[in-house]
Design a protein around this motif. Sequence first.
Motif: not given
Lengths: 249, 180
Positions: B15-30
Amino acid sequence: MTSSADPAVQVSGLTKDFGATRALDGATFDVANGEIFGLLGPNGAGKTTTMRILLTLLKPTAGTARVAGQDVTRDPVAVRQRVGWVPQGHAVDPLLTVMENMRFMCGMYHLAPVAARRRAAQLLEPAGLADHGNKVARVLSGGTRRKLELAMSLVNVPAVLFLDEPTVGLDIAARRDLWTYVRQISRQGTTIVLTTHYLEEADALCDRVAIIDRGQIQATGVPGELKVNYQASTLDEVFLAATGQELAA
Amino acid sequence: MTATNLWREHRVLFGRWLARLRREPLTMLALLAQPMVWLVLFGHLFTKMPVPGGNYLRFMTAGAVVMTTFNGCLTGGVELLFDRESGFLVRMLAAPASRVSLVTSRFMYLTVLTGAQGLVILVAAWMMGVRYAAGIGGIAACLAIGALFGSGITALSLALAFSLRSHSQFSRSPASPACH
């Protein structure tokens, strides 16, 4: 078998070598249940090494240590279940919210999700963080973040709480605010072991202190008694006398 | 260590790794855009390239899945290096949670992430006209093989993250995309 009369921390002849360097040299001291105990010393004196051995993060080269009745070498997991720790570095994930950080740490101590939510809410209230639950940790001020770290260290209701330089980098108002919170935790019966090089902090907070220098315990006692023994008016003078140092001109 | 405790540790770590990804939308978009760039840009650039089967887009789809998995997993250890450098990793080690969970939760996260990326590539390629002769079973096999391949690369990346001292060492290591 342990009883409530046993010390919360028992350290005997604790030694730690890193290669040819002796970081800790036969340290011996006890911390009574419910006490606030300060480990004082200059940088590199062996304070953090002592704490890391007591937290089972380092194995001693020689000597023994028991924390909350458990041997740190023989049963490290039992020790970890009974202690809390606020390290010098960051103990929060800056990208998670305050509540997410709390629930994360609850999970690392095996609390069920419902119990974790309840425990997190219980701890955020006295820390003054109840209104910050949805804030991302990276936007918190240094003092508020430190309080969050303290709240996170209490999720398992620790018998012994270790604070490594808890107020370093905080302004005086935030420091005093944190002292109040530490005293509040202590009143609930938690034994607290803290390292600091702010001697006025030790004087204000600690029931007893040990002065450590070059890996050796130089003096142990109640701050008031140490001042009498060393014919000193402040803990700074006791510290200098015990470590054989002199005030800079 | 009971199964319930292991589940709770994995739940919060994942859950922590997923939450970190959610907080960095540019990383998720990339992460989502990268496979599309592979297909749209290179798929059309080399349309006339002679390849087995005659269709370059179909030929490169499998390669895009493999390369995306490879890159994603190879840099998978970087987050643990961040945790090490910030002191958060040692804080986790002071908890009674199993050390193995720190590694396996990262494996799980990277498998899910690269699997999702692989699926995006396969769906995008299908929308661009690629048809899969092996059907749904073939797609599942492709993702499963990708996960297996990714596990090996993740193991290498995590080993480097635990043995190297800093980001600068990691970026100079063979695991860095800059070295490819």
